[in-house]
Design an enzyme around this catalytic site. Structure first.
Site, PDB file in Angstrom:
ATOM      1  N   GLU A 176       0.819  -1.215   0.000  1.00 61.07           N
ATOM      2  CA  GLU A 176       0.000   0.000   0.000  1.00 61.07           C
ATOM      3  C   GLU A 176       0.855   1.268   0.000  1.00 61.07           C
ATOM      4  OE1 GLU A 176      -2.730  -0.477   3.259  1.00 61.07           O
ATOM      5  OE2 GLU A 176      -3.902  -1.999   2.208  1.00 61.07           O
ATOM      6  N   GLU A 209      -5.772  -8.746  -0.055  1.00 63.75           N
ATOM      7  CA  GLU A 209      -6.396  -8.327   1.200  1.00 63.75           C
ATOM      8  C   GLU A 209      -7.884  -8.154   0.929  1.00 63.75           C
ATOM      9  OE1 GLU A 209      -4.669  -5.242   3.546  1.00 63.75           O
ATOM     10  OE2 GLU A 209      -2.613  -5.990   3.317  1.00 63.75           O
TER      11      GLU A 209
END
Length: 1019
Positions: free
Chosen positions: A561, A678
């Site tokens: 991320e 995720e």
């Protein structure tokens, strides 16, 4: 009084006779040792629940009438006594209990009657087996006969006040009210004992002895407890004060006893376990403490006997638990009298049965005819119409009722001979992130807690979870700079990879970390070149150590991320991120072209959001490689993060939207594999959510998988090459949210042992992965017929087949049907009625089937833990019971119908998961279990693990774990399991010895034992 109460409240004569009342008592006693979920089932004519002695003694409706009106007082003569409604019960029992001569040794203690409703006298006592309920002050013999009991109700308690405090007043009051003769000896614990009590008991001619609290030892010159604890075990200090003897003794803890029954101090010898020598030592123990241990438990023994066959029939009346407890107490005392006075030899169960049968046969009246026919005896169709459990009757304007949900019925017709598409097990991944500071990631990644956690993750059968995606892995590498050149130490990373591989797992390898803060800026060309070297050294090291066949399956990935700017001490601009990407790509290519690399591991929201994501994709599509100068950089897969916001379908919808945007911007990426690594239903792993604790989470995860298989992969017009769905849920939970965080296990930090230790429990979400592992590789046709109009998609099915790779082995043909009932992160009282028709199996031989089932009633360790009072440190026995609910409910193996067609009707609550596994008889028995190994949990407890990689069969009903301490091997796991892990917690703490494991298939054929391994840690 029952007749009076019926007339006063119901304006109806009950006409209860003494014969009926005694019959009523007999039925209640019967329900203590022969219970059913609903009391009306005793009168059913169905053989599995019918109780002829009850139905022949009294009609069901008459029993209900008595239950509704039974009373012991006149409600018009209310007093201020909180126990007014049951006071006559205590008075009559206390009087009748005096028939038994007083024994020499008497015990004074508390008794608890379980009660969870509302009442001003309900008590909460922390640490007691029964924490909520009514408290009684009880006087019993040391053998368990109850002489007197007095309910505690604050200032209204009917015991005389002596001015010596509550505890001493209770002892003196019970002795007075029970009319205990002089010369009897009272034993009591530190709640009651004081020096003033012993003086008063001496005056009244009673012996008295008990443990005493430190704050009641006024002016007694004992050494401070802190100093006394440092003395060796068996140390004794004896003081006298008048006729009292005060003894302080050091055992595992300090024990202080005061007594007026010892003219001269004496000792006896006892055994105590020595942890260091692992043998018993002989220790001198004061005689007064030995007598205290011998005679103190009389009240507890009585309570134990009462609880063995307690009346299971319940009522909403606050006094009913007292009424039922009193009847059980009278029965226990009657058994003591029969045994000790009359010389009887039968046990309490036999005695209870004789009493109950005698009351019902002597005073009961057999009905002339039975009532209407049992509903369960009807046809299957009538059962479904009238069971009043799976359906919801609603009122109409007519005599008859209709069901609110009868029009919502689903039929699945499955044809195993009609394949649809590949069923790739794209869900075999999980992940976690170590906490801050990341430079100390090793303290988390290499902890015993994480070692246990990875053992549980790896215990999912048949490789049901294969990847663990871990943040900050490169923080496990340390760097030492010598003459400006970094030298890397891989020891800690080696340890973690070894643990993963040992548990049949592989890392999802995110190339992130500052490596002892050596890397600081990826716009620095020298650091970019050094990063490429580090990536190369890392990949090459593990190729040489484990082989390319293992490492080539690792998913190497970019920094997690990047748009969140979680780079720790590294300055990472967008250009620096692109330089970093090229260094990773080229370093992996230098190690081996077979290694795959992807990214950006981000949500990739539409521009102007997520600039790092779109810059990386643009760079890979037509940017310039930092090292080679070529246009475009390799991208083996696109890694996204799309979560559900609490729902299931939004995960897939977000994936489709973002991937379509990527493919429109970068057409050459149309064939790239897509990972959602995720794909959790909700952001934030540590935020407690009750639905994460139980089957709600498990059923929701199956629903997400089914939606991807049936809506995304089944879409012929889809251009999305969907390859991996990973839940980021392999974290370690922490107190007080052991079950409710986003984890696969519930973690308990047990601090009341020396040393403290950790226990893990498998949550239903992890058990669900074990069921998913039983699916085959080919999805087969299923036709869905829905009666009525569904407002949501609460039910879904995945059906598959498996063909053996090598005929004639322990592998065999299989078909698997997995059905879920889920309303995402919610539960519901509604029931989904499912009809399953499994067709096309006529050509297979030796077919059997097994069903595996999860719901929140039978497979819910979290609910059981809450029923224990949510203890921070569950006892060993409580952990055994909690582990008993880890496994799915299993039915079978059952023979498959010979015509090759199976029809089942099931009622699935929300949430629930049902799996039907059908196996054809294989030619060979299961192959050998291997890689037997251990992890020490705590003293007398060991975690046993093994591998099923070579078993070569999914048709396994259980693994048999056997233990020998030098004698014959015996099975130690009484509950069947398909998971490759077992926690051995014997009562005698003897875990040192030899172990072996074998697989047993659906036909009862055992495979070859594993190699015998010896466990000797701490032995």
């Amino acid at each position: 009084m029952s007749n009076l109460y019926s007339t006063q409240t119901k304006d109806k004569q009950l006409n209860l006779s003494m014969d009926e009342l005694l019959t009523f008592y007999g039925i209640l006693i019967t329900c203590g040792y022969s219970s059913v979920p609903r009391r009306h089932l005793h009168w059913s004519v169905d053989s599995d629940v019918h109780n002829e002695s009850i139905s022949d003694a009294m009609r069901r409706n008459r029993f209900d009438e008595i239950m509704a009106s039974v009373h012991v007082v006149d409600n018009t003569k209310i007093t201020d006594d909180p126990f007014f409604k049951v006071r006559p019960i205590f008075s009559e029992l206390n009087q009748s209990y005096k028939v038994m001569p007083f024994q020499e040794w008497l015990s004074v203690d508390e008794s608890m009657i379980p009660y969870y409703g509302r009442h001003g006298c309900k008590q909460f006592i922390r640490g007691k087996p029964i924490r909520f309920g009514y408290k009684l002050w009880s006087l019993a013999s040391s053998s368990g006969y109850m002489y007197h009991m007095e309910p505690y109700c604050g200032s209204h308690t009917l015991l005389p006040e002596t001015g010596l405090g509550q505890g001493p007043s209770v002892v003196l009051g019970l002795a007075e009210q029970a009319q205990v003769p002089q010369g009897c000896k009272f034993i009591h614990d530190n709640l009651f004992t004081s020096l003033a009590l012993l003086d008063e008991m001496t005056k009244r001619g009673y012996g008295s002895s008990g443990t005493v609290r430190q704050n009641r030892l006024f002016d007694v010159p004992f050494k401070p407890q802190k100093d006394f604890m440092k003395l060796p075990r068996g140390t004794t200090v004896v003081l006298t004060q008048g006729e009292k003897l005060l003894v302080r003794w050091k055992d595992n803890n300090i024990v202080t006893v005061a007594t007026n029954m010892e003219e001269k101090y004496s000792e006896t010898s006892v055994k105590r376990w020595n942890k260091k020598r692992r043998a018993f030592d002989k220790v001198q123990q004061p005689k007064c403490i030995n007598r205290y241990n011998e005679h103190m438990g009389g009240v507890d023994l009585h309570d134990l006997q009462v609880s063995r066959y307690h009346i299971s029939i319940r009522s909403k009346k606050w006094w009913w638990p007292i009424f039922a407890w009193s009847l059980n107490s009278a029965l226990v005392n009657s058994h003591f009298f029969y045994r000790d006075v009359m010389g009887g030899t039968i046990d309490l169960l036999t005695f209870s049965r004789i009493v109950a049968q005698s009351l019902m046969q002597r005073f009961g009246t057999k009905p002339l005819s039975h009532g209407r026919r049992s509903l369960l005896a009807a046809t299957v169709e009538d059962q479904a119409r009238y069971d009043k459990a799976s359906h919801w009757p609603i009122n109409t304007m007519h005599r008859f009722q209709r069901c609110r949900r009868c029009d919502k019925r689903t039929t699945y017709a499955l044809d195993v001979k009609t394949p649809l598409r590949d069923l790739k097990h794209f869900w075999k991944s999980t992940g976690f992130c170590p906490p801050l500071p990341h430079t100390q990631a090793d303290q988390y990644d290499l902890s015993r807690d994480e070692h246990l956690n990875l053992a549980y993750v790896g215990s999912v059968p048949h490789g049901g979870i294969q990847q663990v995606r871990i943040h900050w892995l490169l923080e496990l590498i340390t760097a030492q700079v010598v003459n400006g050149v970094p030298h890397y130490n891989f020891t800690k990373l080696d340890q973690l990879i070894d643990v993963l591989r040992q548990n049949g797992l592989r890392p999802g390898f995110e190339l992130m970390g500052s490596v002892s803060n050596y890397f600081t800026n990826f716009e620095d060309k020298q650091q970019v070149v050094e990063w490429r070297k580090l990536v190369y050294l890392t990949a090459r090291r593990y190729i040489e150590k484990y082989g390319l066949g293992y490492v080539s399956h690792w998913n190497f990935e970019t920094w997690n991320e990047p748009n969140n700017h979680d780079f720790d001490n590294i300055t990472m601009s967008i250009q620096g991120f692109l330089n970093y990407y090229d260094a990773c790509s080229e370093g992996l290519r230098d190690a081996s072209p077979a290694l795959q690399f992807g990214g950006p591991g981000d949500s990739c929201h539409t521009l102007p959001h997520s600039p790092y994501c779109w810059a990386m994709l643009e760079h890979c599509h037509n940017g310039t490689n930092f090292f080679t100068g070529e246009t475009g950089v390799r991208l083996d897969y696109i890694a996204l993060h799309k979560k559900g916001g609490g729902g299931s379908l939004p995960i897939m919808l977000q994936e489709i939207e973002t991937v379509r945007e990527i493919q429109e911007r970068f057409p050459r990426f149309r064939s790239k594999q897509v990972y959602n690594d995720e794909a959790d239903p909700l952001v934030g792993w540590s935020k407690p959510q009750t639905w994460r604790a139980d089957v709600i989470y498990a059923a929701m995860a199956v629903k997400v998988i089914s939606q991807h298989q049936d809506r995304l992969m089944a879409d012929p017009n889809s251009t999305i090459n969907y390859t991996l769905l990973s839940n980021d849920n392999a974290f370690l939970s922490y107190h007080p949210h052991q079950f409710t965080q986003r984890t696969l296990t519930a973690r308990f930090q047990v601090n009341n042992t020396q040393p403290p230790h950790v226990q893990l429990l498998r949550k239903p979400i992890l058990t669900m992965f074990g069921l998913l592992a039983l699916l085959g590789e080919m999805q087969v046709f299923s036709r869905v017929s829905v009666q009525g109009n569904f407002e949501d998609d609460t039910v879904g099915v995945l059906a598959s087949t498996h063909e053996p790779l090598v005929p004639g082995t322990s592998d065999s043909w299989q078909t698997t049907v997995l059905i879920y009932s889920s309303m995402d992160n919610r539960t519901s009282a509604s029931i989904n009625h499912i009809s399953i028709q499994l067709n096309g199996l006529s050509g297979q031989k030796g077919l059997v089937y097994v069903t595996f089932y999860l719901d929140n009633n039978a497979t819910n360790p979290y609910q059981l833990w809450k029923s224990f009072g949510s203890p921070d440190f569950p006892t060993v026995e409580q952990f055994r019971q909690l582990r008993g609910q880890e496994e799915p409910l299993v039915v079978g193996p059952l023979p498959f119908p010979s015509e090759g067609r199976l029809s089942l009707r099931v009622a699935l609550p929300v949430p629930s998961v049902l799996l039907i596994h059908v196996c054809a008889l294989s030619r060979a028995k299961p192959d050998q279990v291997n890689d037997l190994r251990f992890i020490a949990v705590t003293q007398g407890q060991v975690l046993i693990m093994w591998s099923d990689r070579c078993v070569n069969s999914k048709c396994i009903i259980t693994y048999e774990v056997e233990f020998s301490n030098g004698n014959k091997f015996q099975r130690i796991n009484s509950q069947d399991t398909i998971f490759t892990l077992y926690v051995f917690t014997p009562e005698n703490l003897d875990v040192c010895g030899f172990y072996r494991v074998r697989a047993v298939d659906y036909w009862g054929r055992p495979g070859e034992y594993s190699q015998i391994k010896k466990y000797s840690e701490g032995c």
